[in-house]
Design a protein around this motif. Structure first.
Motif, PDB file in Angstrom:
ATOM      1  N   GLN A 627       0.826  -1.204   0.000  1.00  0.00           N
ATOM      2  CA  GLN A 627       0.000   0.000   0.000  1.00  0.00           C
ATOM      3  C   GLN A 627       0.864   1.259   0.000  1.00  0.00           C
ATOM      4  O   GLN A 627       0.603   2.211  -0.742  1.00  0.00           O
ATOM      5  CB  GLN A 627      -0.913  -0.002   1.229  1.00  0.00           C
ATOM      6  N   ALA A 628       1.909   1.269   0.832  1.00  0.00           N
ATOM      7  CA  ALA A 628       2.729   2.472   0.958  1.00  0.00           C
ATOM      8  C   ALA A 628       3.612   2.691  -0.263  1.00  0.00           C
ATOM      9  O   ALA A 628       3.925   3.831  -0.625  1.00  0.00           O
ATOM     10  CB  ALA A 628       3.603   2.369   2.211  1.00  0.00           C
ATOM     11  N   THR A 629       3.997   1.632  -0.941  1.00  0.00           N
ATOM     12  CA  THR A 629       4.937   1.758  -2.061  1.00  0.00           C
ATOM     13  C   THR A 629       4.227   1.999  -3.389  1.00  0.00           C
ATOM     14  O   THR A 629       4.668   2.818  -4.211  1.00  0.00           O
ATOM     15  CB  THR A 629       5.812   0.490  -2.160  1.00  0.00           C
ATOM     16  N   ASP A 633      -2.296   6.446  -4.189  1.00  0.00           N
ATOM     17  CA  ASP A 633      -3.399   7.286  -4.669  1.00  0.00           C
ATOM     18  C   ASP A 633      -4.511   6.461  -5.315  1.00  0.00           C
ATOM     19  O   ASP A 633      -5.318   6.968  -6.075  1.00  0.00           O
ATOM     20  CB  ASP A 633      -2.881   8.339  -5.656  1.00  0.00           C
ATOM     21  N   PHE A 634      -4.537   5.171  -5.034  1.00  0.00           N
ATOM     22  CA  PHE A 634      -5.645   4.328  -5.493  1.00  0.00           C
ATOM     23  C   PHE A 634      -5.737   3.151  -4.518  1.00  0.00           C
ATOM     24  O   PHE A 634      -4.772   2.813  -3.824  1.00  0.00           O
ATOM     25  CB  PHE A 634      -5.417   3.829  -6.930  1.00  0.00           C
ATOM     26  N   PRO A 635      -6.876   2.518  -4.424  1.00  0.00           N
ATOM     27  CA  PRO A 635      -7.035   1.414  -3.466  1.00  0.00           C
ATOM     28  C   PRO A 635      -6.313   0.161  -3.935  1.00  0.00           C
ATOM     29  O   PRO A 635      -6.242  -0.128  -5.126  1.00  0.00           O
ATOM     30  CB  PRO A 635      -8.542   1.201  -3.413  1.00  0.00           C
ATOM     31  N   ARG A 785      -2.762  -0.631 -10.668  1.00  0.00           N
ATOM     32  CA  ARG A 785      -3.753   0.375 -11.081  1.00  0.00           C
ATOM     33  C   ARG A 785      -4.820  -0.283 -11.960  1.00  0.00           C
ATOM     34  O   ARG A 785      -6.020   0.003 -11.844  1.00  0.00           O
ATOM     35  CB  ARG A 785      -3.071   1.521 -11.831  1.00  0.00           C
ATOM     36  N   GLU A 786      -4.340  -1.132 -12.864  1.00  0.00           N
ATOM     37  CA  GLU A 786      -5.285  -1.811 -13.747  1.00  0.00           C
ATOM     38  C   GLU A 786      -6.262  -2.670 -12.942  1.00  0.00           C
ATOM     39  O   GLU A 786      -7.464  -2.703 -13.217  1.00  0.00           O
ATOM     40  CB  GLU A 786      -4.525  -2.674 -14.750  1.00  0.00           C
ATOM     41  N   VAL A 791     -11.684  -3.673 -10.722  1.00  0.00           N
ATOM     42  CA  VAL A 791     -12.601  -3.877  -9.589  1.00  0.00           C
ATOM     43  C   VAL A 791     -13.647  -2.781  -9.562  1.00  0.00           C
ATOM     44  O   VAL A 791     -14.840  -3.033  -9.340  1.00  0.00           O
ATOM     45  CB  VAL A 791     -11.809  -3.926  -8.261  1.00  0.00           C
ATOM     46  N   LYS A 792     -13.210  -1.549  -9.848  1.00  0.00           N
ATOM     47  CA  LYS A 792     -14.145  -0.419  -9.848  1.00  0.00           C
ATOM     48  C   LYS A 792     -15.183  -0.596 -10.956  1.00  0.00           C
ATOM     49  O   LYS A 792     -16.390  -0.407 -10.717  1.00  0.00           O
ATOM     50  CB  LYS A 792     -13.370   0.874 -10.036  1.00  0.00           C
TER      51      LYS A 792
END
Length: 797
Positions: A627-629, A633-635, A785-786, A791-792
């Motif tokens: 998450q931190a790396t 800026d996205f889930p 990101r993809e 998922v979105k």
């Protein structure tokens, strides 16, 4: 390949050995310590032993083989003898309450003297009492009373006989069984007769029936009179006996008191005074025990005289050093004493069967116990705490099974002053400290024995001195310089730090014993390096059956491993299988699969109940790192599973957390990972690689697996850079590194590890936090990101 070379350790960095020249140089210095490598533990022991206050007992904590017992015994043996703390202890008869024997304490060496003095006192009493009662005023008064009593008895009997004669009767003695008794018979023609004869006279008409009845009636009246006279005489004689007894007591009392007073002045202890007062009363009350003239009663009287015995349970007559007791099997009886009473002695003289335990024997000195031995018996631990708290102990017989009482004596409590040293593990100390509210107050000093010490010239000299001492004391072959160098290397190996030496001297001594055996078996007179390495090889062979079985599974293909080529979502992690007395390393296949989703990282081992708490923690850290790396800026929208393939035992520890990150990144970005490089290392949420244990075993284990499956020359391991100081590798692995057939890479970050495993740049983020598109991190970020978008989109539909 240029990136890889930055992290590869050179042969010089991997090399570790101690040569004969180094050992020779050490001989020019001198360092000899009685206790090697434990300054903190020794200081704690000396502090506790120097403070004579309640609660300053010691818990000696540390690994087995670090010399806890030998060090403790050595330190306490050096303590001076404080004679005032030594007390002899004896039990004596309680004349008032026989079931409660009295305890008497004496200065060192006085208990046996007191026992001899009491026997002497008994002999003196026998002589003086006999003399005082056979002559002088007592004898005159006794004779006067007895003569007067006899005269009164004779007069009463004579007058009664006269009355009988006037009445026509006479007293005769008849035999009633075995007993002679007095009876009255009628007189006929002046001669004693019987009632049978009188009946014959009545039948013959020579005596009237009326006269016969009158004689019978008078007989019964006279018998009552005779019995009354005898009763009166008995009462008078009993009264005379009381008077005689009082006179006898008055005669002997000053003698008994005088002789007892002499003993009292010789032994001024307070409890002796009370005992002698009761002793004197009992002598006066039982004079017949001391002036017996009946040989048939000698055995009986000897038994009765046991009441005056003195049961010495602690004697310091010849004690010249502080009492030191190490109790190897501390059950209740051994620690606190026993009541070995015979049935006939059970209450009256049971004090003679009392035996003191180790607590009593160690009073004034030191009692050494293993914590585990004491804690296995709850009644022993609780009783030991009471001794330390109250300063007294009692000889009690524990309740038998099912609560049945088995004791009849309740001896006085025994005052004790003893330092208790418990030896055990750090785990037991922590457990007691946090669960037993009394423990911290009763054991105020912790003496911690370290398993390692600094690897300095002074400590190495002490090692050499230890080697020489063991060889000399146990008659082993002497150790030459090459053998000593090999033993020093083993000491460093056990410590797992190049800068340290192991203080587990029990293992060093075992190595010397076995090396001596193999040296002599080969016909050599000294332990050399070859003998030491032979001993280590044989010991390894004796313990490595599981290791062989593991290798058989690899060779047969049962264990699926790949030590060449590349593969996505697959990596060889390094693990150690530790059996306590033997540990070995081997690779373990770790795999990962990833898909879009919201479940996060699924720890297969945890889901199947095979993951320990530390391993669970490592998985949570991985999620935080991702998450931190990458997902700032996205889930983070993934379903990822990580598993240890063909593992059927619990996995614990976090040493595979970096390995799990590598395989997860590979699965996310579809990036192949080299299978000829195995990995170990813990990781934090910043991606920094942290040190792990068993590093040498892990490296040697993967090298052995590569040999088994085929050396390619490109194989190697990735380790944390902070573990370089722990490298103490076998000569075989060092040679492989030197020959460039096996490689060791040391890293500090996850990025460095990924670069080695993929031969690609990891990529640094730009000012906007974005990674270069073709870098490892760039590929992973783009793929995450993809997945988030997928998922979105799916959720929106």
């Amino acid at each position: 390949m240029q990136a890889i070379s930055r992290y590869r350790l050179t042969p010089e960095q991997v090399h570790f050995s101690i040569d004969e020249a180094h050992v020779q140089a050490l001989k020019h210095g001198h360092s000899r310590e009685k206790v090697i490598g434990q300054p903190r533990a020794v200081e704690a022991l000396k502090l506790a032993l120097a403070i004579n206050a309640k609660g300053y007992n010691v818990y000696a904590a540390g690994y087995t083989g670090t010399g806890k017992r030998s060090t403790v015994m050595r330190i306490i043996k050096e303590q001076p003898l404080i004679t005032e703390r030594l007390r002899d202890i004896a039990f004596v008869h309680n004349f008032v309450q026989p079931d409660r024997p009295r305890v008497i304490t004496f200065p060192a060496g006085n208990a046996v003297k007191f026992r001899r003095r009491i026997q002497q006192l008994l002999d003196e009493l026998t002589d003086e009492l006999r003399l005082s009662l056979e002559q002088g005023a007592y004898r005159a008064r006794r004779d006067e009373i007895m003569i007067k009593m006899e005269a009164q008895e004779n007069q009463a009997l004579v007058e009664f006989e006269k009355d009988l004669k006037r009445e026509g009767f006479s007293i005769v003695q008849i035999k009633d069984g075995d007993v002679q008794r007095a009876d009255i018979v009628p007189l006929h023609k002046g001669e004693p007769g019987s009632f049978e004869e009188l009946q014959q006279l009545v039948a013959a008409g020579e005596l009237s029936e009326k006269k016969w009845n009158a004689i019978r009636e008078r007989y019964y009246q006279l018998m009552d009179d005779m019995n009354q006279i005898f009763d009166t005489l008995r009462v008078d004689r009993a009264q005379a006996d009381v008077v005689l007894d009082d006179i006898r007591r008055e005669t002997v009392r000053p003698i008994v008191d005088r002789l007892a007073e002499v003993v009292r002045r010789e032994f001024p202890e307070g409890t002796v005074d009370r005992y002698l007062r009761e002793f004197a009363d009992d002598v006066v009350d039982n004079l017949d025990l001391h002036i017996n003239d009946d040989p048939s009663k000698s055995d009986e009287i000897d038994q009765e005289l046991l009441r005056y015995s003195v049961n010495v349970i602690v004697d310091h007559t010849e004690t010249s050093t502080p009492p030191i007791l190490f109790e190897s099997h501390p059950d209740y009886h051994k620690l606190f004493g026993t009541q070995n009473t015979q049935p006939e002695q059970e209450v009256r003289f049971g004090f003679l069967g009392l035996r003191g335990g180790s607590v009593v024997q160690a009073s004034g000195g030191y009692l050494v116990l293993r914590a585990q031995d004491v804690l296995t018996q709850e009644d022993v631990w609780n009783a030991l705490k009471r001794v330390i708290q109250d300063g007294i102990t009692e000889i009690r017989t524990p309740t038998a099974p099912y609560g049945v009482p088995v004791q009849s004596l309740k001896p006085d409590p025994i005052p004790v002053s003893v330092k208790v040293i418990l030896m055990g593990s750090e785990h037991i100390y922590d457990l007691l400290f946090h669960t037993d509210e009394d423990f911290g107050e009763l054991f105020k000093v912790l003496s911690e024995f370290d398993s390692v010490m600094d690897n300095t010239a002074a400590s190495q000299r002490n090692y050499l001195n230890f080697i020489d001492s063991i060889c000399s004391d146990e008659g082993l072959a002497q150790c030459d310089d090459s053998g000593k160098a090999a033993v020093l290397e083993y000491g460093v190996y056990l410590s797992e730090f190049r800068s340290k030496l192991s203080t587990r001297f029990a293992l060093i001594a075992d190595l010397l014993r076995e090396s001596s055996h193999w040296a002599r078996s080969a016909g050599r007179t000294a332990i050399d390096r070859e003998a030491v390495e032979k001993a280590r090889d044989v010991r390894r062979y004796l313990h490595n059956l599981p290791e062989e079985k593991f290798d058989e599974q690899i060779a047969s293909g049962e264990m699926i491993l790949q030590v060449d080529g590349s593969r996505i979502g697959s990596i060889n992690g390094l693990s150690v299988l530790d059996r306590g007395y033997y540990a070995f390393g081997r690779p373990m296949l770790i795999t990962a699969r990833v898909a879009p989703g919201t479940d996060g990282i699924i720890n297969i081992e945890r889901e199947s109940g095979l993951s320990g708490e530390l391993h669970d923690k490592g998985v949570y850290i991985i999620q935080g790192f991702l998450q931190a790396t990458y997902a700032r800026d996205f889930p983070l929208s993934i379903n990822a599973s990580i598993g240890f393939e063909q593992s059927y035992v619990e996995i614990d520890g976090d040493s595979a957390s970096s390995t799990e990150i590598y395989v997860l990144l590979s699965a996310i970005g579809d990036i192949p990972l080299r299978q000829d490089i195995a990995v170990t290392g813990s990781v934090n949420q910043f991606g920094q690689i942290q040190p792990v244990g068993g590093i040498s075993e892990k490296i040697e284990g993967f090298h052995a697996t590569c040999k088994l499956m085929g050396i390619t020359g490109a194989q190697g391991v990735i380790i944390p850079r902070t573990n370089v100081q722990n490298l103490v590798l076998s000569r075989e692995v060092q040679a492989a590194v030197r020959d460039e057939t096996f490689h060791i890479y040391a890293i500090s970050t996850v990025d460095e590890g990924m670069e080695i495993l993929t031969d690609r740049e990891a990529g640094k983020p730009d000012k906007r936090g974005r990674f270069p598109g073709n870098s490892i991190n760039g590929v992973v970020e783009r793929r995450l990101r993809e997945m988030a978008q997928q998922v979105k989109d799916f959720s929106g539909d």
